[in-house]
Design an enzyme around this catalytic site. Sequence first.
Site, PDB file in Angstrom:
ATOM      1  N   LYS A  74     -13.401  29.091 -36.105  1.00  0.00           N
ATOM      2  CA  LYS A  74     -12.146  29.803 -36.354  1.00  0.00           C
ATOM      3  C   LYS A  74     -11.084  28.827 -36.869  1.00  0.00           C
ATOM      4  O   LYS A  74     -11.226  28.298 -37.937  1.00  0.00           O
ATOM      5  CB  LYS A  74     -11.731  30.546 -35.089  1.00  0.00           C
ATOM      6  CG  LYS A  74     -12.891  31.275 -34.374  1.00  0.00           C
ATOM      7  CD  LYS A  74     -13.475  32.418 -35.174  1.00  0.00           C
ATOM      8  CE  LYS A  74     -14.794  32.947 -34.619  1.00  0.00           C
ATOM      9  NZ  LYS A  74     -14.795  33.326 -33.214  1.00  0.00           N
ATOM     10  N   TYR A 107     -13.940  37.615 -25.258  1.00  0.00           N
ATOM     11  CA  TYR A 107     -14.657  37.671 -26.531  1.00  0.00           C
ATOM     12  C   TYR A 107     -16.029  38.333 -26.289  1.00  0.00           C
ATOM     13  O   TYR A 107     -16.747  37.952 -25.363  1.00  0.00           O
ATOM     14  CB  TYR A 107     -14.827  36.260 -27.100  1.00  0.00           C
ATOM     15  CG  TYR A 107     -15.654  36.222 -28.355  1.00  0.00           C
ATOM     16  CD1 TYR A 107     -15.139  36.671 -29.566  1.00  0.00           C
ATOM     17  CD2 TYR A 107     -16.968  35.775 -28.321  1.00  0.00           C
ATOM     18  CE1 TYR A 107     -15.918  36.652 -30.710  1.00  0.00           C
ATOM     19  CE2 TYR A 107     -17.748  35.758 -29.475  1.00  0.00           C
ATOM     20  CZ  TYR A 107     -17.210  36.200 -30.656  1.00  0.00           C
ATOM     21  OH  TYR A 107     -17.975  36.196 -31.790  1.00  0.00           O
ATOM     22  N   ASP A 143     -11.115  28.805 -22.908  1.00  0.00           N
ATOM     23  CA  ASP A 143     -11.486  29.041 -24.300  1.00  0.00           C
ATOM     24  C   ASP A 143     -10.190  28.989 -25.107  1.00  0.00           C
ATOM     25  O   ASP A 143      -9.356  29.890 -25.012  1.00  0.00           O
ATOM     26  CB  ASP A 143     -12.184  30.413 -24.417  1.00  0.00           C
ATOM     27  CG  ASP A 143     -12.637  30.728 -25.842  1.00  0.00           C
ATOM     28  OD1 ASP A 143     -12.051  30.154 -26.796  1.00  0.00           O
ATOM     29  OD2 ASP A 143     -13.548  31.551 -26.015  1.00  0.00           O
ATOM     30  N   ARG A 185     -30.359  14.453 -32.937  1.00  0.00           N
ATOM     31  CA  ARG A 185     -30.012  15.425 -31.887  1.00  0.00           C
ATOM     32  C   ARG A 185     -29.146  14.735 -30.843  1.00  0.00           C
ATOM     33  O   ARG A 185     -28.159  15.265 -30.362  1.00  0.00           O
ATOM     34  CB  ARG A 185     -31.269  16.034 -31.248  1.00  0.00           C
ATOM     35  CG  ARG A 185     -30.931  16.836 -30.001  1.00  0.00           C
ATOM     36  CD  ARG A 185     -32.010  17.798 -29.498  1.00  0.00           C
ATOM     37  NE  ARG A 185     -33.367  17.383 -29.715  1.00  0.00           N
ATOM     38  CZ  ARG A 185     -33.983  16.382 -29.058  1.00  0.00           C
ATOM     39  NH1 ARG A 185     -33.340  15.702 -28.122  1.00  0.00           N
ATOM     40  NH2 ARG A 185     -35.225  16.075 -29.337  1.00  0.00           N
TER      41      ARG A 185
HETATM   42  C1  LIG Z   1     -15.776  33.517 -32.168  1.00  0.00           C
HETATM   43  C2  LIG Z   1     -15.437  33.248 -30.767  1.00  0.00           C
HETATM   44  C3  LIG Z   1     -16.382  32.739 -29.855  1.00  0.00           C
HETATM   45  C4  LIG Z   1     -17.824  32.489 -30.252  1.00  0.00           C
HETATM   46  O1  LIG Z   1     -17.928  31.479 -31.186  1.00  0.00           O
HETATM   47  P1  LIG Z   1     -19.073  31.416 -32.340  1.00  0.00           P
HETATM   48  O2  LIG Z   1     -18.678  30.209 -33.110  1.00  0.00           O
HETATM   49  O3  LIG Z   1     -18.989  32.691 -33.108  1.00  0.00           O
HETATM   50  O4  LIG Z   1     -20.366  31.259 -31.634  1.00  0.00           O
HETATM   51  C5  LIG Z   1     -15.974  32.495 -28.561  1.00  0.00           C
HETATM   52  N1  LIG Z   1     -14.696  32.741 -28.160  1.00  0.00           N
HETATM   53  C6  LIG Z   1     -13.770  33.235 -29.009  1.00  0.00           C
HETATM   54  C7  LIG Z   1     -12.395  33.502 -28.503  1.00  0.00           C
HETATM   55  C8  LIG Z   1     -14.108  33.522 -30.322  1.00  0.00           C
HETATM   56  O5  LIG Z   1     -13.187  34.029 -31.143  1.00  0.00           O
END
Ligand SMILES: *Cc1c(COP(=O)(O)O)cnc(C)c1O
Length: 381
Positions: A195, A98, A170, A46
């Site tokens: 992603k 998001y 982000d 962890r």
């Molecule tokens: C998918 C996504 C998230 C969340 O991420 P997870 O890996 O699904 O928890 C946050 N911000 C954006 C822009 C996203 O596309």
Amino acid sequence: MEFNTKVIHGGQEHDQSTGAVMPPIYQTSTYAQTSPGEHKGYEYSRTGNPTRTALENALASIENGNFGLAFASGLASIDAVMKLLEPGDEVISTNDLYGGTFRLFSTIFKKFGIKFHFIGMERAGNIEQYINDKTRIIWVETPTNPMLNIIDIKKCAEIAKKNDLTLVVDNTFATPYLQCPLDLGADIVMHSATKYLGGHSDVVMGALVVRNKELADKLYYIQNASGAVCGPMDSFLVLRGIKTLHVRMQRHCENGRAVANYLKKHPKIENVYWPGFENHPNHEIARAQMKDFGGMLSFAIKGNKKADAIRVLESLKVFTLAESLGGVESLSGHPASMTHASIPKEEREKTGVTDSLIRLSVGIESEKDLIRDLENALQKV
Ligand SMILES: *Cc1c(COP(=O)(O)O)cnc(C)c1O
């Protein structure tokens, strides 16, 4: 080192004991100690795992940061950032956010006494009127989802600096191939590595990158104390994904441009939202802060009928109808009934999420097949 070299070598070294070019998947929870407290830098997975360390170093390198942290999901990484706050603190956030981030902020952290202002940030000057002595964080997502608005990171950073606030960006949609928020003055870069960084739709993961040691230490403390870490296998997969990020992104951008231009000329399409168009309201900012315009775009079918959007989505064969984005395969989605279903119709239509809006994550298949697929599907309406 140039970006295209960093994605492959940045922060990486060959395995000390065997020379293995890729770090082994250290599938272990614990590490032998020679005497109590004497170990080789790892005690418990962890707290730290060598495969995760290799990934975290790569993340820091590609985002031009000093410290990387990998989490079990994008939302787990956002959760860690919010745990920097105390009850009573305030956050100013992008409104076209998001959906999962919005849910985490507005249903979980609100309960713990954090106050959120969700505002339009296309004009960064808007932000200042919401700043008071309780404000701690400015949360920016750019390009936004699903409307592909662009927010001026540099301007936000100036405002954050002037008011002693932490700017978080982000960077999931853009990736460091297109923009480096830390270079533009952000304090924390956040990713859903699920992603584009992973890039193959086979893993869920999140990441943070920072430059400041003190901030990194606080986040490492939270990461270890809260425990939402990713496993060694997933770390390996994302590290492998990052090695082709530049070539994938180049093709995502080329295909995105081709699909956007095709849709723009289509007689059945009302609007195409893609920051590469010269008449996109934030095109100049996009040109200044991004290297290219990415593989994400949205479009609305004339007449704004939900049934038309659904017919198109059901007819697409190369594009898969699915949540998520950023994988090698093209995906399609219907924000009004998928990601934005929980937002009242009137509210979402105000931001452009109409019943006929379709979002595409343009993959790296042949551009001809993608356009042919859209052509066939649009004939059905
Ligand atoms: C998918 C996504 C998230 C969340 O991420 P997870 O890996 O699904 O928890 C946050 N911000 C954006 C822009 C996203 O596309």
